[in-house]
Design a protein around this motif. Sequence first.
Motif, PDB file in Angstrom:
ATOM      1  N   MET A 185       0.230  -1.504  -0.114  1.00 22.56           N
ATOM      2  CA  MET A 185       0.108  -0.131   0.105  1.00 22.56           C
ATOM      3  C   MET A 185       0.785   1.176  -0.032  1.00 22.56           C
ATOM      4  N   GLY A 186       2.367   1.280   0.514  1.00 19.03           N
ATOM      5  CA  GLY A 186       3.271   2.332   0.522  1.00 19.03           C
ATOM      6  C   GLY A 186       3.068   2.534  -0.668  1.00 19.03           C
ATOM      7  N   GLU A 187       3.578   1.636  -1.460  1.00 20.19           N
ATOM      8  CA  GLU A 187       4.658   1.602  -2.326  1.00 20.19           C
ATOM      9  C   GLU A 187       3.033   2.049  -3.491  1.00 20.19           C
ATOM     10  N   LEU A 188       2.244   1.604  -3.555  1.00 11.40           N
ATOM     11  CA  LEU A 188       0.990   1.998  -4.114  1.00 11.40           C
ATOM     12  C   LEU A 188       0.742   3.677  -4.059  1.00 11.40           C
ATOM     13  N   LEU A 189       0.926   3.912  -2.739  1.00 11.91           N
ATOM     14  CA  LEU A 189       1.141   5.081  -2.653  1.00 11.91           C
ATOM     15  C   LEU A 189       1.992   6.447  -3.135  1.00 11.91           C
ATOM     16  N   GLY A 190       3.131   6.413  -3.104  1.00  9.49           N
ATOM     17  CA  GLY A 190       3.910   6.366  -3.109  1.00  9.49           C
ATOM     18  C   GLY A 190       4.598   7.444  -2.229  1.00  9.49           C
ATOM     19  N   VAL A 191       4.356   6.963  -1.448  1.00 10.00           N
ATOM     20  CA  VAL A 191       4.892   6.973   0.635  1.00 10.00           C
ATOM     21  C   VAL A 191       5.744   6.248   1.646  1.00 10.00           C
ATOM     22  N   GLY A 192       5.242   4.880   0.953  1.00  9.55           N
ATOM     23  CA  GLY A 192       5.726   4.335   1.655  1.00  9.55           C
ATOM     24  C   GLY A 192       4.695   3.667   3.153  1.00  9.55           C
ATOM     25  N   ALA A 193       5.130   2.626   4.039  1.00  8.47           N
ATOM     26  CA  ALA A 193       3.862   1.918   5.377  1.00  8.47           C
ATOM     27  C   ALA A 193       4.669   1.222   6.130  1.00  8.47           C
ATOM     28  N   TYR A 194       4.244   1.348   7.190  1.00 11.88           N
ATOM     29  CA  TYR A 194       4.158   0.292   7.660  1.00 11.88           C
ATOM     30  C   TYR A 194       3.435  -0.397   8.885  1.00 11.88           C
ATOM     31  N   LEU A 195       3.255  -1.889   9.259  1.00 10.32           N
ATOM     32  CA  LEU A 195       1.982  -1.734  10.167  1.00 10.32           C
ATOM     33  C   LEU A 195       2.336  -1.379  11.934  1.00 10.32           C
ATOM     34  N   SER A 196       1.314  -0.548  12.408  1.00  7.12           N
ATOM     35  CA  SER A 196       1.432  -0.002  13.605  1.00  7.12           C
ATOM     36  C   SER A 196       0.562  -0.972  14.671  1.00  7.12           C
ATOM     37  N   ALA A 197      -0.449  -1.099  13.836  1.00  3.27           N
ATOM     38  CA  ALA A 197      -0.756  -2.575  15.120  1.00  3.27           C
ATOM     39  C   ALA A 197      -1.977  -3.421  14.258  1.00  3.27           C
ATOM     40  N   LEU A 198      -1.499  -4.219  15.114  1.00  2.00           N
ATOM     41  CA  LEU A 198      -2.554  -5.532  14.522  1.00  2.00           C
ATOM     42  C   LEU A 198      -3.458  -6.547  15.587  1.00  2.00           C
ATOM     43  N   LYS A 199      -4.456  -6.628  15.835  1.00  2.00           N
ATOM     44  CA  LYS A 199      -5.062  -7.723  16.487  1.00  2.00           C
ATOM     45  C   LYS A 199      -6.214  -8.651  14.797  1.00  2.00           C
ATOM     46  N   ARG A 200      -5.347 -10.188  15.617  1.00  2.00           N
ATOM     47  CA  ARG A 200      -6.538 -10.595  15.272  1.00  2.00           C
ATOM     48  C   ARG A 200      -8.105 -11.027  15.171  1.00  2.00           C
ATOM     49  N   THR A 201      -9.010 -11.222  15.232  1.00  2.00           N
ATOM     50  CA  THR A 201     -10.008 -10.959  15.807  1.00  2.00           C
ATOM     51  C   THR A 201     -10.796 -12.569  15.359  1.00  2.00           C
ATOM     52  N   ALA A 202     -10.771 -13.362  14.120  1.00  2.00           N
ATOM     53  CA  ALA A 202     -11.207 -14.391  13.941  1.00  2.00           C
ATOM     54  C   ALA A 202     -10.842 -14.930  12.973  1.00  2.00           C
ATOM     55  N   ILE A 203     -11.095 -16.383  13.204  1.00  2.00           N
ATOM     56  CA  ILE A 203     -10.256 -17.631  12.019  1.00  2.00           C
ATOM     57  C   ILE A 203     -11.324 -18.414  12.165  1.00  2.00           C
ATOM     58  N   GLY A 204     -11.875 -18.190  10.666  1.00  2.00           N
ATOM     59  CA  GLY A 204     -13.362 -19.358  10.581  1.00  2.00           C
ATOM     60  C   GLY A 204     -14.176 -18.389  11.380  1.00  2.00           C
ATOM     61  N   GLU A 205     -15.347 -19.363  11.787  1.00  2.00           N
ATOM     62  CA  GLU A 205     -16.317 -19.153  12.822  1.00  2.00           C
ATOM     63  C   GLU A 205     -15.834 -18.885  14.420  1.00  2.00           C
ATOM     64  N   PHE A 206     -15.046 -18.791  14.301  1.00  2.00           N
ATOM     65  CA  PHE A 206     -14.402 -18.707  16.040  1.00  2.00           C
ATOM     66  C   PHE A 206     -13.845 -17.506  15.717  1.00  2.00           C
ATOM     67  N   ARG A 207     -14.115 -16.832  17.386  1.00  2.00           N
ATOM     68  CA  ARG A 207     -14.130 -15.458  17.733  1.00  2.00           C
ATOM     69  C   ARG A 207     -12.992 -15.105  18.580  1.00  2.00           C
ATOM     70  N   LEU A 208     -12.362 -14.029  18.589  1.00  2.00           N
ATOM     71  CA  LEU A 208     -12.096 -13.624  19.664  1.00  2.00           C
ATOM     72  C   LEU A 208     -12.798 -13.437  20.509  1.00  2.00           C
ATOM     73  N   GLU A 209     -13.696 -12.371  20.324  1.00  2.00           N
ATOM     74  CA  GLU A 209     -14.637 -12.369  21.847  1.00  2.00           C
ATOM     75  C   GLU A 209     -14.836 -13.366  23.159  1.00  2.00           C
ATOM     76  N   ASN A 210     -14.883 -14.873  22.338  1.00  2.00           N
ATOM     77  CA  ASN A 210     -14.419 -15.847  22.971  1.00  2.00           C
ATOM     78  C   ASN A 210     -13.610 -17.349  23.390  1.00  2.00           C
ATOM     79  N   ALA A 211     -12.213 -16.178  23.259  1.00  2.00           N
ATOM     80  CA  ALA A 211     -11.414 -16.154  23.385  1.00  2.00           C
ATOM     81  C   ALA A 211     -10.514 -15.862  25.128  1.00  2.00           C
ATOM     82  N   TRP A 212     -10.038 -16.951  25.846  1.00  2.00           N
ATOM     83  CA  TRP A 212      -9.726 -17.030  27.500  1.00  2.00           C
ATOM     84  C   TRP A 212      -8.201 -15.869  27.397  1.00  2.00           C
ATOM     85  N   LYS A 213      -8.077 -14.429  28.097  1.00  2.00           N
ATOM     86  CA  LYS A 213      -7.323 -14.352  28.559  1.00  2.00           C
ATOM     87  C   LYS A 213      -6.508 -15.788  28.945  1.00  2.00           C
TER      88      LYS A 213
END
Length: 229
Positions: A185-213
Amino acid sequence: MDRPEKPYGAVFLVDKPYQWTSFDVVKKIRNALKVKKVGHAGTLDPLATGLLIICAGKETKNIEKYQAREKEYVGSFVLGKTTESFDLEREVKQIADPSHLKKEEILQAAQSLTGDIMQIPPHHSAIRKDGKRVYESARKGFEVKLDPRPVTVKTFEITGIDLPEIHFKIVCSKGTYIRSIARDMGELLGVGAYLSALKRTAIGEFRLENAWKLELLIDKIKSEQHENL
């Protein structure tokens, strides 16, 4: 979380803590369960959080089945800067001022990275090339040539724009690197980019809200083991 003595098998949904590796989580649960066969179904980088599926005992034979499911992520990119790893693991470098970018340009770039695409994995990743993890070579300063791989980005929604940061929701196939999407995306926009935060919220039918701390899960495992003594 019933635990028959033989054969034992269980699947745990865990909210991976920030700065923990996926293997750190596996090791913690393995030690608590006192079961040798424990594995995860899909790596999350240490700087990412969110849903991690842990399989134990006979359920480890189903790891590939869980890994193959569609993934959902939310997070943010910073435009105008980048890093060698395309996330905050490496030093941030200034590329270009992104303040001139219009919403329509950002949305168009996201659209260009949606669908069936060819993606080059980041050099700071755990995939193997010639028997070695490529991040091992990258950290030593060696460049490894990686071939593009087919992946599917089903959804790439820009959920907020607050330049230089943009927020997103992505639904994608197994093997898709969100850090590579940041780079592209950074290359397409000509300005560079990096990932600053990421959270996986689902894998198939499994949702983060049902996960254990993690610590609550460990306490639960230890409590049930004590009850079964």
